[in-house]
Design a protein around this motif. Structure first.
Motif, short mmCIF file in Angstrom:
data_model
loop_
_atom_site.label_atom_id
_atom_site.label_comp_id
_atom_site.label_asym_id
_atom_site.label_seq_id
_atom_site.Cartn_x
_atom_site.Cartn_y
_atom_site.Cartn_z
N ASP A 1 0.81 -1.22 0.00
CA ASP A 1 0.00 0.00 0.00
C ASP A 1 0.84 1.27 0.00
O ASP A 1 0.29 2.37 -0.12
N LEU A 2 2.15 1.15 0.13
CA LEU A 2 3.00 2.34 0.17
C LEU A 2 3.21 2.87 -1.24
O LEU A 2 3.36 2.11 -2.21
N SER A 3 3.26 4.19 -1.37
CA SER A 3 3.58 4.79 -2.67
C SER A 3 5.05 4.56 -2.97
O SER A 3 5.88 4.44 -2.05
N LEU A 4 5.38 4.50 -4.25
CA LEU A 4 6.77 4.20 -4.63
C LEU A 4 7.72 5.29 -4.14
O LEU A 4 8.87 5.01 -3.81
N GLY A 5 7.25 6.53 -4.08
CA GLY A 5 8.11 7.60 -3.60
C GLY A 5 8.42 7.51 -2.12
O GLY A 5 9.40 8.09 -1.66
N ALA A 6 7.61 6.77 -1.37
CA ALA A 6 7.83 6.64 0.07
C ALA A 6 8.71 5.45 0.42
O ALA A 6 9.05 5.26 1.59
N ILE A 7 9.08 4.65 -0.56
CA ILE A 7 9.90 3.46 -0.30
C ILE A 7 11.37 3.82 -0.50
O ILE A 7 11.78 4.20 -1.60
N SER A 8 12.14 3.68 0.53
CA SER A 8 13.57 4.00 0.48
C SER A 8 14.38 2.71 0.55
O SER A 8 13.86 1.63 0.85
N GLY A 9 15.68 2.84 0.30
CA GLY A 9 16.56 1.68 0.41
C GLY A 9 16.61 1.15 1.82
O GLY A 9 16.64 -0.06 2.04
N ALA A 10 16.63 2.06 2.79
CA ALA A 10 16.66 1.63 4.19
C ALA A 10 15.40 0.85 4.55
O ALA A 10 15.45 -0.12 5.32
N LEU A 11 14.26 1.25 3.98
CA LEU A 11 13.02 0.53 4.25
C LEU A 11 13.08 -0.89 3.70
O LEU A 11 12.68 -1.84 4.39
N LEU A 12 13.59 -1.06 2.49
CA LEU A 12 13.69 -2.39 1.91
C LEU A 12 14.64 -3.27 2.74
O LEU A 12 14.36 -4.45 2.98
N LYS A 13 15.75 -2.69 3.17
CA LYS A 13 16.70 -3.47 3.97
C LYS A 13 16.11 -3.86 5.33
O LYS A 13 16.44 -4.90 5.88
N SER A 14 15.21 -3.01 5.85
CA SER A 14 14.61 -3.32 7.16
C SER A 14 13.59 -4.45 7.08
O SER A 14 13.18 -4.96 8.13
N PRO B 1 14.55 -8.42 -5.64
CA PRO B 1 13.27 -8.45 -6.38
C PRO B 1 12.43 -7.19 -6.17
O PRO B 1 11.79 -6.72 -7.10
N ALA B 2 12.43 -6.63 -4.96
CA ALA B 2 11.66 -5.41 -4.71
C ALA B 2 12.23 -4.24 -5.51
O ALA B 2 11.48 -3.44 -6.09
N SER B 3 13.55 -4.12 -5.56
CA SER B 3 14.17 -3.05 -6.34
C SER B 3 13.87 -3.21 -7.83
O SER B 3 13.66 -2.23 -8.54
N ALA B 4 13.86 -4.46 -8.29
CA ALA B 4 13.56 -4.71 -9.71
C ALA B 4 12.15 -4.25 -10.06
O ALA B 4 11.93 -3.68 -11.14
N VAL B 5 11.21 -4.47 -9.17
CA VAL B 5 9.82 -4.03 -9.41
C VAL B 5 9.75 -2.51 -9.47
O VAL B 5 9.12 -1.93 -10.37
N ILE B 6 10.38 -1.84 -8.53
CA ILE B 6 10.33 -0.37 -8.47
C ILE B 6 11.01 0.26 -9.67
O ILE B 6 10.49 1.20 -10.29
N ASN B 7 12.18 -0.26 -10.05
CA ASN B 7 12.91 0.32 -11.17
C ASN B 7 12.27 -0.02 -12.51
O ASN B 7 12.43 0.72 -13.49
N ASN B 8 11.54 -1.13 -12.58
CA ASN B 8 10.79 -1.43 -13.79
C ASN B 8 9.67 -0.42 -13.98
O ASN B 8 9.43 0.06 -15.10
N ALA B 9 8.99 -0.06 -12.88
CA ALA B 9 7.96 0.98 -12.96
C ALA B 9 8.57 2.32 -13.35
O ALA B 9 7.95 3.12 -14.06
N HIS B 10 9.78 2.59 -12.88
CA HIS B 10 10.47 3.82 -13.26
C HIS B 10 10.70 3.87 -14.77
O HIS B 10 10.50 4.91 -15.42
N GLU B 11 11.12 2.75 -15.35
CA GLU B 11 11.38 2.70 -16.78
C GLU B 11 10.10 2.89 -17.59
O GLU B 11 10.10 3.53 -18.64
N LEU B 12 8.99 2.32 -17.11
CA LEU B 12 7.75 2.34 -17.87
C LEU B 12 6.90 3.57 -17.61
O LEU B 12 6.25 4.09 -18.53
N GLU B 13 6.86 4.03 -16.37
CA GLU B 13 5.93 5.09 -15.98
C GLU B 13 6.60 6.36 -15.47
O GLU B 13 5.93 7.33 -15.15
N GLY B 14 7.92 6.35 -15.34
CA GLY B 14 8.61 7.53 -14.86
C GLY B 14 8.49 7.74 -13.36
O GLY B 14 8.70 8.85 -12.87
N THR B 15 8.15 6.70 -12.60
CA THR B 15 8.07 6.80 -11.14
C THR B 15 9.49 6.89 -10.57
O THR B 15 10.47 6.65 -11.28
N PRO B 16 9.63 7.19 -9.28
CA PRO B 16 10.97 7.36 -8.72
C PRO B 16 11.84 6.11 -8.84
O PRO B 16 11.37 4.98 -8.72
#
Length: 470
Positions: A198-211, A232-247
């Protein structure tokens, strides 16, 4: 009339930035004839609620007994400037209809011509009235054409944002729907989505994924956290960045202090030193093994093939007249034909292919050289063979790739670049760091500090002998 200018820069594949002459003026026709046109930026979405196309206005007025053609209405709208343009669609509000028929002059937009920014911090901006904050972004394109495409897409996004307001932020769950995950990655992503979906992609940080590691896999190592959660989580976020311009997201790896602390908490060491196979171990194994497993271990030791590549070999993967074997693509490396020794080819040709059974479906698979249907099917058999041979058990990886590189570089003195190329490593530093194992006994190293150096006897010259007599 609003002019939005975009000034961007091109980042080449070599990483150098070069400015390109791509200042692109985009005109957004807009009037201010009513209070609605003077409304705040966030209220501009009323245009879509009140505005109609010329064709729709012609139908409305026809119902009121007013006869006017769509072409005439468009021409009058263009003459007075009393309309909105969204893409190729002309929208006219009720207040603008009054302006069109009154013949009045449309008020100037509260936006004026934007100043073109050409400095090092150039971005997208307008001047006077309400303005967009300047910003500077890389197009992440390797060609000028790609950069210009980015400019067009970014400009359309800003126009859409101006007309209809900010779009809802995409969440991690939304990004999952854009990602083409493999079955293995999909299984890894299930608990991650439950935790941060439920978190927005802009609110997800590297520290959050590591936690997430200690929460989802408290007994696992940091390497497992990185491989099964962060990656895998980073791959999902960066794939959205490539397709939709998200962070975009970049995550700093776990450091050695985090790794040691987690190993202490779980009471188990990670990154245990592997023992590579040597020729003596290989020969002892082969004496106790059946022909299939003997050929399998020799093939991996000689070629540095991975276990999945080895067990996947089929009869069509052999070129006996060239002593070549085809290994499938894996770990980012393409399918390739590798050369083996004539003795190795003779061993492979002597094995009648077997059709293994698929453990999940129960159906027979295509014939394979070594007869195994999966990359884990060998384990039990190898443990029995090692016990019978009286040697320590080694899995396929230390027996194959670790043994291959250590044998060539450490024992036989082959240079690392040649050995890495033969083992299909793209960077020789990787096998030197992971697959090369020192074999000098530590006690011998310490004893060198207690051993006196052997001093060479000086060469006796005639002059020196004469001086000694004197």
């Amino acid at each position: 009339m609003t002019h939005i200018y975009v000034f961007t820069h091109l980042t080449t594949s070599e990483g150098a930035e070069q400015a390109i002459p791509c200042v692109s003026p985009i005109q957004l026709k807009r009037t201010r004839t009513t209070e609605m046109a003077e409304s705040n930026y966030s209220d501009s979405s009323q245009i879509l609620g009140l505005g109609k196309t010329p064709a729709q206005w012609v139908e409305v007025m026809a119902g009121m007994g007013i006869d006017i053609s769509e072409r005439t209405l468009r021409e009058r709208a263009n003459e007075t400037g009393a309309f909105y343009r969204l893409g190729r669609t002309m929208l006219i509000t009720p207040a603008q209809i009054d302006t069109i028929f009154e013949g009045g002059q449309s008020c100037r937009s509260k936006f004026t011509r934007g100043a073109v920014s050409t400095g090092p911090r150039g971005g997208l901006s307008t001047t006077a009235g309400q303005s967009l904050s300047p910003y500077r972004r890389s197009t992440k394109a390797s060609t000028e054409e790609g950069a210009r495409d980015w400019i067009n897409n970014e400009t359309e996004r800003q126009i859409r944002r101006y007309v209809v307001g900010d779009e809802p932020s995409k969440t991690f769950s939304d990004a999952i729907m854009l990602y083409d995950a493999s079955p293995k990655a999909a299984k890894q992503l299930i608990p991650i989505v439950e935790a941060i979906g439920d978190l927005s992609l802009g609110a997800i940080s590297g520290a959050l994924l590591k936690s997430l590691g200690p929460k989802l896999k408290p007994k696992a190592s940091t390497d497992t956290w990185w491989r099964e959660i962060v990656t895998p989580a980073s791959a999902v976020i960066n794939n959205a960045h490539e397709l939709e311009g998200t962070p975009l997201i970049r995550v700093k790896p776990y450091d050695k202090f985090e790794r040691i602390a987690q190993d202490k908490r779980r009471g188990k060491l990670s990154r245990v030193e592997r023992t590579p196979a040597d020729k003596e171990w290989i020969e002892a194994f082969c004496r106790a093994a059946d022909p299939y497993n003997a050929a399998l271990v020799r093939f991996m030791f000689e070629t540095a093939a991975r276990i999945d590549q080895a067990v996947s070999l089929e009869p069509d993967d052999l070129r006996s007249h060239e002593n070549k074997v085809r290994v499938k693509a894996q770990k980012g490396h393409p399918e390739s034909w590798i050369t083996v020794s004539p003795q190795m080819m003779d061993e492979l040709l002597a094995l009648p292919p077997k059709r293994p059974k698929n453990r999940k479906t129960g159906k027979l698979m295509k014939a394979r050289i070594f007869g195994y249907g999966s990359s884990t099917g060998y384990n039990t058999r190898w443990k029995t063979i090692c016990k019978r041979a009286g040697i320590p058990y080694l899995s396929a990886h230390p027996a194959g790739r670790h043994g291959f590189f250590t044998e060539l570089v450490v024992r036989q003195g082959v240079d690392p670049v040649t050995a890495a190329k033969a083992g299909r490593w793209s960077d020789p530093n990787l096998p030197m760091r992971i697959y090369a194992h020192a074999e000098t006994d530590e006690a011998d190293i310490r004893a060198r500090f207690r051993t006196n150096h052997v001093q060479d006897d000086p060469v006796q010259t005639p002059n020196s002998k004469k001086s000694q007599k004197e």
